[in-house]
Design a protein around this motif. Structure first.
Motif, PDB file in Angstrom:
ATOM      1  N   VAL A  95     -18.604   8.999 -64.806  1.00 38.22           N
ATOM      2  CA  VAL A  95     -18.575   9.551 -63.448  1.00 38.22           C
ATOM      3  C   VAL A  95     -17.563   8.779 -62.602  1.00 38.22           C
ATOM      4  CG1 VAL A  95     -19.936   9.887 -61.333  1.00 38.22           C
ATOM      5  CG2 VAL A  95     -20.938  10.411 -63.566  1.00 38.22           C
ATOM      6  N   ILE A  96     -17.597   7.471 -62.712  1.00 36.95           N
ATOM      7  CA  ILE A  96     -16.651   6.634 -61.965  1.00 36.95           C
ATOM      8  C   ILE A  96     -15.226   6.915 -62.428  1.00 36.95           C
ATOM      9  CG2 ILE A  96     -15.863   4.256 -61.623  1.00 36.95           C
ATOM     10  CD1 ILE A  96     -18.839   3.447 -61.516  1.00 36.95           C
ATOM     11  N   PHE A  97     -15.036   7.019 -63.721  1.00 35.73           N
ATOM     12  CA  PHE A  97     -13.695   7.285 -64.262  1.00 35.73           C
ATOM     13  C   PHE A  97     -13.133   8.592 -63.713  1.00 35.73           C
ATOM     14  CE2 PHE A  97     -10.595   8.734 -67.312  1.00 35.73           C
ATOM     15  CZ  PHE A  97      -9.862   7.578 -67.565  1.00 35.73           C
ATOM     16  N   VAL A  98     -13.929   9.659 -63.757  1.00 39.85           N
ATOM     17  CA  VAL A  98     -13.475  10.975 -63.284  1.00 39.85           C
ATOM     18  C   VAL A  98     -13.242  10.947 -61.770  1.00 39.85           C
ATOM     19  CG1 VAL A  98     -14.157  13.396 -63.000  1.00 39.85           C
ATOM     20  CG2 VAL A  98     -14.492  12.245 -65.193  1.00 39.85           C
ATOM     21  N   ALA A  99     -14.174  10.352 -61.029  1.00 36.79           N
ATOM     22  CA  ALA A  99     -14.009  10.261 -59.568  1.00 36.79           C
ATOM     23  C   ALA A  99     -12.752   9.490 -59.214  1.00 36.79           C
ATOM     24  CB  ALA A  99     -15.237   9.604 -58.943  1.00 36.79           C
ATOM     25  N   LEU A 100     -12.487   8.450 -59.949  1.00 34.78           N
ATOM     26  CA  LEU A 100     -11.297   7.640 -59.705  1.00 34.78           C
ATOM     27  C   LEU A 100     -10.027   8.438 -59.982  1.00 34.78           C
ATOM     28  CD1 LEU A 100     -10.456   4.793 -58.896  1.00 34.78           C
ATOM     29  CD2 LEU A 100     -10.483   4.200 -61.307  1.00 34.78           C
ATOM     30  N   ALA A 101     -10.013   9.188 -61.058  1.00 35.75           N
ATOM     31  CA  ALA A 101      -8.844  10.016 -61.373  1.00 35.75           C
ATOM     32  C   ALA A 101      -8.591  11.034 -60.263  1.00 35.75           C
ATOM     33  CB  ALA A 101      -9.039  10.716 -62.711  1.00 35.75           C
ATOM     34  N   VAL A 102      -9.649  11.667 -59.775  1.00 35.00           N
ATOM     35  CA  VAL A 102      -9.509  12.642 -58.685  1.00 35.00           C
ATOM     36  C   VAL A 102      -8.987  11.958 -57.422  1.00 35.00           C
ATOM     37  CG1 VAL A 102     -10.815  14.160 -57.131  1.00 35.00           C
ATOM     38  CG2 VAL A 102     -11.212  14.251 -59.606  1.00 35.00           C
ATOM     39  N   LEU A 103      -9.555  10.785 -57.101  1.00 31.89           N
ATOM     40  CA  LEU A 103      -9.105  10.053 -55.916  1.00 31.89           C
ATOM     41  C   LEU A 103      -7.636   9.658 -56.015  1.00 31.89           C
ATOM     42  CD1 LEU A 103     -12.110   7.752 -54.991  1.00 31.89           C
ATOM     43  CD2 LEU A 103     -11.074   9.533 -53.598  1.00 31.89           C
ATOM     44  N   PHE A 104      -7.209   9.208 -57.179  1.00 33.59           N
ATOM     45  CA  PHE A 104      -5.807   8.825 -57.328  1.00 33.59           C
ATOM     46  C   PHE A 104      -4.887  10.020 -57.134  1.00 33.59           C
ATOM     47  CE2 PHE A 104      -6.815   4.598 -58.870  1.00 33.59           C
ATOM     48  CZ  PHE A 104      -5.760   3.878 -58.355  1.00 33.59           C
ATOM     49  N   LEU A 105      -5.262  11.153 -57.710  1.00 34.57           N
ATOM     50  CA  LEU A 105      -4.435  12.348 -57.525  1.00 34.57           C
ATOM     51  C   LEU A 105      -4.416  12.793 -56.066  1.00 34.57           C
ATOM     52  CD1 LEU A 105      -5.353  14.426 -60.694  1.00 34.57           C
ATOM     53  CD2 LEU A 105      -3.155  13.344 -60.174  1.00 34.57           C
TER      54      LEU A 105
ATOM     55  N   ARG B 271      -6.278   5.369 -47.581  1.00 31.75           N
ATOM     56  CA  ARG B 271      -6.366   4.875 -48.956  1.00 31.75           C
ATOM     57  C   ARG B 271      -7.034   3.507 -49.055  1.00 31.75           C
ATOM     58  NH1 ARG B 271      -0.089   3.249 -50.062  1.00 31.75           N
ATOM     59  NH2 ARG B 271      -0.161   1.769 -48.382  1.00 31.75           N
ATOM     60  N   VAL B 272      -6.769   2.583 -48.147  1.00 33.79           N
ATOM     61  CA  VAL B 272      -7.399   1.258 -48.229  1.00 33.79           C
ATOM     62  C   VAL B 272      -8.879   1.325 -47.834  1.00 33.79           C
ATOM     63  CG1 VAL B 272      -7.351  -1.112 -47.367  1.00 33.79           C
ATOM     64  CG2 VAL B 272      -5.219   0.023 -48.029  1.00 33.79           C
ATOM     65  N   PRO B 273      -9.226   1.920 -46.659  1.00 31.70           N
ATOM     66  CA  PRO B 273     -10.661   2.015 -46.344  1.00 31.70           C
ATOM     67  C   PRO B 273     -11.445   2.803 -47.404  1.00 31.70           C
ATOM     68  CG  PRO B 273      -9.344   2.582 -44.418  1.00 31.70           C
ATOM     69  CD  PRO B 273      -8.404   2.427 -45.572  1.00 31.70           C
ATOM     70  N   LEU B 274     -10.831   3.839 -47.953  1.00 33.35           N
ATOM     71  CA  LEU B 274     -11.489   4.622 -48.993  1.00 33.35           C
ATOM     72  C   LEU B 274     -11.718   3.770 -50.244  1.00 33.35           C
ATOM     73  CD1 LEU B 274     -12.589   7.458 -49.457  1.00 33.35           C
ATOM     74  CD2 LEU B 274     -10.376   8.077 -50.407  1.00 33.35           C
ATOM     75  N   GLY B 275     -10.793   2.871 -50.502  1.00 31.77           N
ATOM     76  CA  GLY B 275     -10.941   1.954 -51.635  1.00 31.77           C
ATOM     77  C   GLY B 275     -12.166   1.065 -51.477  1.00 31.77           C
ATOM     78  N   PHE B 276     -12.394   0.569 -50.267  1.00 29.03           N
ATOM     79  CA  PHE B 276     -13.581  -0.256 -50.025  1.00 29.03           C
ATOM     80  C   PHE B 276     -14.859   0.570 -50.176  1.00 29.03           C
ATOM     81  CE2 PHE B 276     -10.483  -2.985 -47.784  1.00 29.03           C
ATOM     82  CZ  PHE B 276     -10.722  -4.163 -48.481  1.00 29.03           C
ATOM     83  N   LEU B 277     -14.854   1.789 -49.663  1.00 27.56           N
ATOM     84  CA  LEU B 277     -16.009   2.679 -49.802  1.00 27.56           C
ATOM     85  C   LEU B 277     -16.266   2.972 -51.279  1.00 27.56           C
ATOM     86  CD1 LEU B 277     -18.203   4.518 -48.616  1.00 27.56           C
ATOM     87  CD2 LEU B 277     -16.470   6.314 -48.449  1.00 27.56           C
TER      88      LEU B 277
ATOM     89  N   GLY C 286      -9.207  -0.058 -65.289  1.00 28.53           N
ATOM     90  CA  GLY C 286      -9.854  -1.150 -66.011  1.00 28.53           C
ATOM     91  C   GLY C 286     -11.276  -1.367 -65.512  1.00 28.53           C
ATOM     92  N   PHE C 287     -11.435  -1.348 -64.191  1.00 27.72           N
ATOM     93  CA  PHE C 287     -12.780  -1.509 -63.651  1.00 27.72           C
ATOM     94  C   PHE C 287     -13.651  -0.292 -63.924  1.00 27.72           C
ATOM     95  CE2 PHE C 287     -11.062  -5.062 -61.060  1.00 27.72           C
ATOM     96  CZ  PHE C 287     -11.919  -6.031 -61.579  1.00 27.72           C
ATOM     97  N   ALA C 288     -13.057   0.885 -63.999  1.00 33.10           N
ATOM     98  CA  ALA C 288     -13.835   2.069 -64.403  1.00 33.10           C
ATOM     99  C   ALA C 288     -14.359   1.864 -65.820  1.00 33.10           C
ATOM    100  CB  ALA C 288     -12.983   3.328 -64.308  1.00 33.10           C
ATOM    101  N   TRP C 289     -13.533   1.299 -66.670  1.00 34.71           N
ATOM    102  CA  TRP C 289     -13.935   0.985 -68.040  1.00 34.71           C
ATOM    103  C   TRP C 289     -15.070  -0.044 -68.024  1.00 34.71           C
ATOM    104  CZ3 TRP C 289      -9.770  -0.853 -72.079  1.00 34.71           C
ATOM    105  CH2 TRP C 289     -10.326  -0.863 -73.363  1.00 34.71           C
TER     106      TRP C 289
ATOM    107  N   VAL D 174     -18.110   0.187 -53.064  1.00 31.54           N
ATOM    108  CA  VAL D 174     -19.559   0.185 -52.857  1.00 31.54           C
ATOM    109  C   VAL D 174     -20.223   1.195 -53.787  1.00 31.54           C
ATOM    110  CG1 VAL D 174     -21.392   0.704 -51.189  1.00 31.54           C
ATOM    111  CG2 VAL D 174     -19.407  -0.649 -50.481  1.00 31.54           C
ATOM    112  N   VAL D 175     -19.680   2.406 -53.841  1.00 31.57           N
ATOM    113  CA  VAL D 175     -20.225   3.441 -54.728  1.00 31.57           C
ATOM    114  C   VAL D 175     -20.095   2.988 -56.186  1.00 31.57           C
ATOM    115  CG1 VAL D 175     -19.934   5.833 -55.529  1.00 31.57           C
ATOM    116  CG2 VAL D 175     -19.792   5.285 -53.083  1.00 31.57           C
ATOM    117  N   PHE D 176     -18.977   2.378 -56.503  1.00 33.34           N
ATOM    118  CA  PHE D 176     -18.726   1.863 -57.847  1.00 33.34           C
ATOM    119  C   PHE D 176     -19.833   0.899 -58.263  1.00 33.34           C
ATOM    120  CE2 PHE D 176     -17.089  -1.887 -60.085  1.00 33.34           C
ATOM    121  CZ  PHE D 176     -16.635  -1.333 -61.266  1.00 33.34           C
ATOM    122  N   LEU D 177     -20.134  -0.076 -57.401  1.00 34.25           N
ATOM    123  CA  LEU D 177     -21.157  -1.061 -57.746  1.00 34.25           C
ATOM    124  C   LEU D 177     -22.540  -0.426 -57.868  1.00 34.25           C
ATOM    125  CD1 LEU D 177     -19.898  -4.072 -55.623  1.00 34.25           C
ATOM    126  CD2 LEU D 177     -19.867  -3.849 -58.123  1.00 34.25           C
TER     127      LEU D 177
END
Length: 186
Positions: free
Chosen positions: A96-106, A15-21, A87-90, A24-27
């Motif tokens: 795309v970021i919002f949906v990807a984030l929701a999937v990752l959280f689940l 979860r932490v390394p994936l957060g950093f990855l 908030g950062f997705a907003w 990068v995709v987010f930016l």
């Protein structure tokens, strides 16, 4: 002893390394505007506050924390993280970021929470009663009734858990989004 699934163990580790990855995709995918960045503070600021407040109460693996924000939700740290992330997705202005984030959280946080609940159930006799009174993620409106003293926020615990890193990370992300707006406008 409850067996944890393979995915629960993997999810906890990545979860932490994936957060950093994901950062990068987010930016790379972000299409922020000054307006979306300002509006994102409606989630990011309270999320940072909640994480910091919760860190000042929790004694990880030493006790079942049931006071402070833990009287409202069993997972205030994760709830704060979700608020910050969404908030950062907003701020990104990207669905795309919002949906990807929701999937990752689940996929990552739900198994992690279940794994941690199994640990707490095994190590703390009062966990089932606590779980019956306090919701897993979305908070109660009032604190759960408890025979415990109310507890107090501890600056030492906050520092021990290095929760100030979340604030520094948020400042860095806002800085990167602002730089993207100034130097690489779309």
């Amino acid at each position: 002893m409850t067996e944890r699934t393979s995915w629960q163990r993997i999810a906890r580790r990545i979860r932490v390394p994936l957060g950093f990855l994901f950062a990068v995709v987010f930016l790379w995918l972000a299409q922020p505007t000054w307006r979306t960045m300002a509006l994102s503070l409606l989630l990011v600021a309270p999320g940072l506050w909640l994480r910091g407040y919760a860190a000042g109460y929790v004694k990880k693996n030493a006790e079942l924390t049931r006071t402070g924000p833990y009287a409202y939700t069993r997972n205030p740290l994760y709830l704060g993280s979700m608020m910050i992330a969404f908030g950062f997705a907003w701020a990104s202005g990207s669905w795309v970021i919002f949906v990807a984030l929701a999937v990752l959280f689940l996929a990552i946080y739900l198994p992690t929470i279940r794994s941690e609940e199994a640990y707490l159930r095994e190590h703390f006799a009062g966990f089932d009663a606590y779980a019956a009174a306090v919701p897993r993620l979305l908070p109660r409106l009032t604190a759960a009734k408890s025979d415990l003293p109310p507890g107090r926020f501890s600056q030492e615990r906050y520092m021990h858990h290095r929760e100030y890193n979340a604030l520094m990370g948020a400042i860095a992300i806002y800085g990167a989004l602002a730089a993207r707006l100034v130097f690489f406008p779309r």
